[in-house]
Design a protein around this motif. Structure first.
Motif, short mmCIF file in Angstrom:
data_model
loop_
_atom_site.label_atom_id
_atom_site.label_comp_id
_atom_site.label_asym_id
_atom_site.label_seq_id
_atom_site.Cartn_x
_atom_site.Cartn_y
_atom_site.Cartn_z
N PRO A 12 88.95 -14.22 17.20
CA PRO A 12 89.30 -15.29 16.17
C PRO A 12 90.38 -15.25 15.13
CG PRO A 12 87.20 -15.80 16.85
CD PRO A 12 87.52 -14.11 17.32
N MET A 32 83.61 -20.85 15.54
CA MET A 32 83.68 -21.23 17.42
C MET A 32 82.59 -20.32 17.57
SD MET A 32 87.12 -18.99 17.49
CE MET A 32 87.10 -19.40 19.43
N GLU A 33 82.20 -21.07 19.41
CA GLU A 33 81.07 -20.19 19.89
C GLU A 33 82.48 -19.15 21.17
OE1 GLU A 33 77.40 -20.52 22.10
OE2 GLU A 33 77.86 -22.72 21.02
N GLN A 34 81.75 -17.93 21.06
CA GLN A 34 82.70 -17.50 22.17
C GLN A 34 82.17 -16.30 22.76
OE1 GLN A 34 85.72 -18.19 24.09
NE2 GLN A 34 85.27 -17.13 25.03
N LYS A 35 82.10 -16.24 24.09
CA LYS A 35 82.00 -14.34 23.97
C LYS A 35 82.97 -13.75 23.68
CE LYS A 35 77.85 -16.23 27.15
NZ LYS A 35 77.51 -15.79 28.55
N TYR A 36 83.04 -12.88 23.69
CA TYR A 36 83.97 -11.88 23.98
C TYR A 36 82.76 -9.93 24.37
CZ TYR A 36 85.68 -14.39 20.21
OH TYR A 36 86.54 -15.71 19.71
#
Length: 430
Positions: A12, A32-36
């Motif tokens: 981000p 924010m919520e996200q897989k990396y």
């Protein structure tokens, strides 16, 4: 051969991945919520370590800049913004709000406690620790400053020392478990030593991080000098290794605790300045006691009451004998008259304690005041009166003084005296 790191998708905005070290730094612009997926390419073994940022970073990240900016425009405590929510782990707005209250010298802010809250370092947030320590120089209401385990840095400790040179209201200062070094603690001690108006009673420096148990001889000497000159500190959190300065500190604490107990007990009249000494001439009893005169005590003093009623003074032994003879009674023997005068005089003076009297010296100079105490031992008289608040006069004589009474005193004695003499009250003063 070193490792190479990649991340998918891109991090981000505000975060950055170092491809050489794999360290992710920065602050995200928005949550924010996200897989990396992080890929590491290397021909050697890798040690990956994930660390949470320090709590102080969370504090600085939790600050609402709009709120903080608006708060800085408040210059009068009457216009202070409402207290923000105090949420664990997100103390930023609340800490800035509290510090600004201290800066504005809020009369209602007597106790400030940031214990275990971890203030952001000064370079990250100047509106908390740096502003707070400077505010202590201008604050005239705060009594308790508790910053134990609050991430107080050594630079802020030195700045706080400058404020403690002039602060006159703080009574408790707790700086335990922070990042103060020997120099910061030394500066704090010297500042308190040089402040004659210092009111600190409880002071704690101990258990500084990365310092060990002791601070070194120069700091111990400064703390010892502080305690030697300061008479208010009764509790000190400081470990001293040097035997000499430890003895100085221990003795000062014993002395200060003794002073504290005396202050709690209130002023001791005996500790007042030595009273003015004057030669005793005579005593005039002005205000009679509030209690009723004791009929049973005065019953045996009828001749004396008769004399007092007519002459407003105590007689000598010969005068009392003549008065008794002239009244048609049997003349009193000296062995009877002398003790009678002594007994009634003592009884009257005992009841005059706390009442207004006038004492004349041998030159006739009067002193009006309240009788504090009197004594007559082995013909050595002492009459102690309060002339005014905090000032006393003691009159002394090696012989019996003349004792006079006012009309009010006669009125206080007259009913009993008249009945004992056998005269109607209307004729008791004839």
């Amino acid at each position: 051969m070193g490792a190479h790191f990649e991340v998918e998708p891109c991090l981000p905005q505000g975060l950055r991945l170092d491809p050489a070290s794999g360290c992710i730094t920065g602050h995200p612009v928005e949550p924010m919520e996200q897989k990396y997926v992080i890929k590491a390419t290397s021909t050697t073994a890798l040690l990956l370590k994930v660390e949470d940022p320090p709590e102080c970073d969370h504090v600085s990240m939790s600050i609402n800049e709009d709120f903080a900016t608006l708060l800085e425009t408040v210059t009068q405590i009457e216009h202070m913004l409402p207290e923000p929510a105090k949420i664990r782990g997100s103390y930023g707005d609340w800490m800035i709000w509290m510090v600004h209250r201290a800066w504005l010298d809020d009369p209602a802010l007597v106790d400030l406690n940031f214990s275990n809250m971890h203030m952001p370092p000064p370079h990250m947030e100047p509106r908390i620790a740096p502003k707070l320590v400077v505010a202590m120089a201008r604050n005239t209401h705060m009594e308790n400053l508790t910053l134990s385990n609050s991430n107080l840095q050594k630079a802020s400790g030195v700045e706080l020392a400058q404020s403690l040179r002039v602060n006159r209201t703080l009574k408790t200062v707790n700086l335990e478990c922070n990042w103060l070094d020997s120099n910061a603690v030394r500066e704090l001690a010297l500042a308190i030593k040089d402040n004659p108006g210092c009111n600190i009673e409880h002071l704690r420096f101990s258990h500084q991080k990365q310092m060990g148990q002791f601070f070194g001889r120069p700091t111990e000497e400064a703390v010892g000098q502080m305690m030697n000159s300061n008479e208010g500190i009764v509790k000190l959190g400081f470990e001293c290794d040097d035997a000499h300065w430890r003895n100085i500190i221990d003795r000062a604490l014993l002395r200060n605790n003794d002073f504290w107990r005396k202050r709690q007990a209130g002023p001791d009249p005996e500790a007042l300045p030595t009273p003015e000494e004057r030669p005793l001439g005579r005593v005039l009893l002005l205000a009679p006691p509030a209690e009723e005169s004791a009929k049973e005590v005065l019953a045996k003093y009828s001749e004396l009451c008769d004399y007092l009623d007519n002459n407003l003074k105590m007689p000598t032994t010969s005068q009392l004998q003549n008065c008794s003879k002239n009244s048609g009674r049997q003349q009193l023997a000296y062995a009877v008259a002398a003790p009678m005068i002594k007994e009634l005089r003592a009884w009257m003076l005992d009841r005059a304690v706390g009442q207004e009297i006038t004492v004349f010296d041998i030159f006739g100079t009067p002193a009006n005041g309240v009788l504090r105490k009197w004594s007559a031992e082995h013909d050595h008289w002492s009459v102690d009166i309060w002339v005014e608040e905090g000032k006393r006069c003691t009159f002394r004589s090696s012989r019996d003084p003349a004792i006079s009474v006012s009309e009010a005193w006669v009125q206080w004695l007259r009913p009993h005296a008249a009945r004992q003499i056998g005269l109607p009250e209307s004729q008791a003063g004839a």
